[in-house]
Design a protein around this motif. Structure first.
Motif, PDB file in Angstrom:
ATOM      1  N   ARG A   1       0.821  -1.199   0.000  1.00  0.00           N
ATOM      2  CA  ARG A   1       0.000   0.000   0.000  1.00  0.00           C
ATOM      3  C   ARG A   1       0.863   1.260   0.000  1.00  0.00           C
ATOM      4  O   ARG A   1       0.529   2.223  -0.686  1.00  0.00           O
ATOM      5  CB  ARG A   1      -0.906   0.002   1.223  1.00  0.00           C
ATOM      6  CG  ARG A   1      -2.036  -0.974   1.119  1.00  0.00           C
ATOM      7  CD  ARG A   1      -2.967  -0.787   2.259  1.00  0.00           C
ATOM      8  NE  ARG A   1      -3.385  -2.089   2.707  1.00  0.00           N
ATOM      9  CZ  ARG A   1      -3.954  -2.333   3.839  1.00  0.00           C
ATOM     10  NH1 ARG A   1      -4.131  -1.367   4.714  1.00  0.00           N
ATOM     11  NH2 ARG A   1      -4.331  -3.539   4.151  1.00  0.00           N
ATOM     12  N   ARG A   5       0.815   4.197  -2.778  1.00  0.00           N
ATOM     13  CA  ARG A   5       0.522   5.575  -2.398  1.00  0.00           C
ATOM     14  C   ARG A   5       1.651   6.515  -2.820  1.00  0.00           C
ATOM     15  O   ARG A   5       1.404   7.603  -3.328  1.00  0.00           O
ATOM     16  CB  ARG A   5       0.288   5.657  -0.896  1.00  0.00           C
ATOM     17  CG  ARG A   5      -0.266   7.005  -0.478  1.00  0.00           C
ATOM     18  CD  ARG A   5      -0.565   7.051   0.985  1.00  0.00           C
ATOM     19  NE  ARG A   5       0.699   7.256   1.675  1.00  0.00           N
ATOM     20  CZ  ARG A   5       0.934   6.935   2.923  1.00  0.00           C
ATOM     21  NH1 ARG A   5       0.002   6.370   3.648  1.00  0.00           N
ATOM     22  NH2 ARG A   5       2.097   7.159   3.475  1.00  0.00           N
ATOM     23  N   GLN A   8       1.592   7.296  -6.518  1.00  0.00           N
ATOM     24  CA  GLN A   8       0.567   8.271  -6.873  1.00  0.00           C
ATOM     25  C   GLN A   8       1.047   9.700  -6.660  1.00  0.00           C
ATOM     26  O   GLN A   8       0.507  10.623  -7.253  1.00  0.00           O
ATOM     27  CB  GLN A   8      -0.711   8.016  -6.082  1.00  0.00           C
ATOM     28  CG  GLN A   8      -1.403   6.739  -6.487  1.00  0.00           C
ATOM     29  CD  GLN A   8      -2.570   6.398  -5.586  1.00  0.00           C
ATOM     30  OE1 GLN A   8      -2.910   7.141  -4.673  1.00  0.00           O
ATOM     31  NE2 GLN A   8      -3.183   5.256  -5.834  1.00  0.00           N
TER      32      GLN A   8
END
Length: 78
Positions: A1, A5, A8
């Motif tokens: 995760r 993240r 992004q």
């Protein structure tokens, strides 16, 4: 995760190498083990990863760097 993240956040503060490197370490779907990471790093750069338990003294840190060994903090040293 965390990796997803961080990706992004790109193209902000993330360099291209950050995006390309996971493919050399088995992908971004798992956390690589130090020995796997060390082997991949050695193939590309000649450097090894060595686990250290917490902070180490500066002379030890720089001796490791001189010998192309990258200290990585771990719960327990190898």
């Amino acid at each position: 995760r965390l990796f997803e993240r961080q990706i992004q956040q790109r193209p902000g503060p993330v360099c291209d190498e950050f995006v390309r490197v996971p493919a050399h370490l088995g992908g971004a779907t798992r956390i690589s083990r130090n020995d796997d990471f060390s082997e991949a790093l050695r193939r590309v750069t000649g450097w090894d990863v060595i686990a250290v338990a917490g902070l180490i003294l500066e002379p030890v840190f720089f001796r490791l760097l001189v010998n192309r060994r990258l200290p990585v903090t771990s719960g327990a040293a190898n």
